[in-house]
Each structure stands twice: as structure tokens, then as C-alpha cells.
Design a protein around this motif. Structure first.
Motif, PDB file in Angstrom:
ATOM      1  N   TYR A 291       0.852  -1.187   0.000  1.00 46.16           N
ATOM      2  CA  TYR A 291       0.000   0.000   0.000  1.00 46.16           C
ATOM      3  C   TYR A 291       0.889   1.238   0.000  1.00 46.16           C
ATOM      4  O   TYR A 291       2.096   1.146   0.167  1.00 46.16           O
ATOM      5  CB  TYR A 291      -0.904   0.021   1.241  1.00 46.16           C
ATOM      6  N   ALA A 292       0.258   2.398  -0.156  1.00 42.42           N
ATOM      7  CA  ALA A 292       0.942   3.678  -0.031  1.00 42.42           C
ATOM      8  C   ALA A 292       0.330   4.392   1.170  1.00 42.42           C
ATOM      9  O   ALA A 292      -0.891   4.531   1.266  1.00 42.42           O
ATOM     10  CB  ALA A 292       0.763   4.508  -1.300  1.00 42.42           C
ATOM     11  N   LEU A 293       1.183   4.831   2.095  1.00 38.21           N
ATOM     12  CA  LEU A 293       0.738   5.439   3.346  1.00 38.21           C
ATOM     13  C   LEU A 293       1.208   6.882   3.423  1.00 38.21           C
ATOM     14  O   LEU A 293       2.392   7.168   3.235  1.00 38.21           O
ATOM     15  CB  LEU A 293       1.293   4.649   4.530  1.00 38.21           C
ATOM     16  N   LEU A 294       0.279   7.776   3.707  1.00 38.45           N
ATOM     17  CA  LEU A 294       0.573   9.206   3.863  1.00 38.45           C
ATOM     18  C   LEU A 294       0.168   9.650   5.258  1.00 38.45           C
ATOM     19  O   LEU A 294      -0.938   9.353   5.717  1.00 38.45           O
ATOM     20  CB  LEU A 294      -0.215  10.024   2.826  1.00 38.45           C
ATOM     21  N   PHE A 295       1.064  10.366   5.936  1.00 41.17           N
ATOM     22  CA  PHE A 295       0.762  11.009   7.221  1.00 41.17           C
ATOM     23  C   PHE A 295       0.701  12.504   6.992  1.00 41.17           C
ATOM     24  O   PHE A 295       1.556  13.059   6.289  1.00 41.17           O
ATOM     25  CB  PHE A 295       1.854  10.699   8.250  1.00 41.17           C
TER      26      PHE A 295
END
Length: 179
Positions: free
Chosen positions: A109-113
Motif C-alpha cells: 500500500y501507499a501510506l501518507l501522514f
């Protein structure tokens, strides 16, 4: 008498350990926190460091792991029947910061904070912060998929994310690059 003191010390020690474990688990933020504290996954626990301050709200967003869908508007992803998940939590006033987000299953997945400091529902490059699992300095370019990639297993995947904010002409970077 000595045996009673030893048993009492063991009991006291156990009582002290148990609340710390519960307190640490209770510190996981977001509507998906139970997935991380129970270890039931698949989920991601993001331990965040380097916050500029303790204002606003914190957000994790999970995207499909491909260039076409990364950072795409969530309404478009949902319209196309694609996976997207967002967890939002108020910024805690003190202590460590951990957020949890469930994943639909094991995989990439691609995770953004993001640290939404101004309270508006749109990323403000002048005040808000961002970060990714790779912790590569963002600089002045649009984030690349590789910065955000994360492999999620069947349990809880733990990642460290260092928040980055606009730092003049150099673009986005951590406030204290040595940490």
C-alpha cells in the motif's frame, strides 16, 4: 515474613507492569486503534516523531500502491471501486504519538501522514506537515509513490514516520534533521 515481602514485591511489580502495557496500548490514536492494540491486523501502526507543535489534527491515509491512484482524490477512488482509508485524530497535547489504520488485507500500500495544523480540510503547504514510511526528505517535489510504499502482513505492521514541514527554499524536511 520474608516470603510475604517477596510475594508482595512480585504482586506489586506485576501490577505496575500491567497498567503501563494498557496505557501504552491506550495511547494508539484513531478510529482503528483496536486493530493495533489487539494485534488483530492487518493494520499499520505509525509511530510519528518530529511534530512542529501539538495543534490541529493528525491523519493517516492508505492508498492503492500504484502511481495512478497515489494521492488521488478519495471520492474518485471510491467512485472507481478502489480501496481508500483515512483515519483522523486530534493531536495529543503530550506524549508519544502512534496512529493506527486498518488495511483490507496483507499486501503493498501507499501510506501518507499529515499534520493538519490550521484546522482546514485542505493541505496548506505553508503550515501543515507531512511524512511517509521511507522518511526521505520531501524537498520541493511532489511526493513519489516509492516514498510512501509499505508492505503489510497479516498482523500489525509498525513503521516510524518523521514529520516534515516547509523549511524555506529547500522545501519540506524534518525540523531537526539529526533526529
Amino acid at each position: 515474613m520474608a516470603l510475604n515481602r517477596i510475594i508482595g514485591s512480585i504482586a506489586l511489580g506485576s501490577a505496575m507492569i500491567f497498567p503501563m502495557t494498557v496505557a501504552a496500548q491506550a495511547g494508539v490514536l484513531g478510529s482503528d486503534s483496536v486493530a493495533c492494540t489487539s494485534g488483530s491486523g492487518p493494520a499499520i501502526r505509525a509511530d510519528v516523531s518530529g511534530l512542529k507543535d501539538r495543534t490541529g489534527e493528525l491523519k493517516l491515509e492508505l492508498y492503492p500502491a500504484n502511481d495512478a491512484d497515489f494521492l488521488k482524490d478519495d471520492r474518485d477512488l471510491k467512485k472507481e471501486g478502489k480501496f481508500f482509508r483515512r483515519v483522523v485524530a486530534p493531536t495529543p497535547q503530550s506524549g508519544p504519538v502512534s496512529l493506527c489504520i486498518r488495511a483490507p488485507g496483507p499486501g503493498k500500500y501507499a501510506l501518507l501522514f499529515t499534520h493538519n495544523r490550521d484546522g482546514k480540510n485542505k493541505f496548506n503547504i505553508w503550515s501543515d506537515g507531512a511524512g511517509f514510511p521511507s522518511n526521505v526528505k520531501l524537498g520541493r517535489t511532489r511526493p513519489k509513490l516509492g516514498m510512501a510504499m509499505i508492505s503489510v502482513g497479516t498482523g500489525v505492521t509498525v513503521t516510524d514516520i518523521r514529520a516534515q514541514y516547509l523549511r524555506g527554499l529547500g522545501g519540506f524536511g524534518p525540523l531537526n534533521p539529526s533526529n
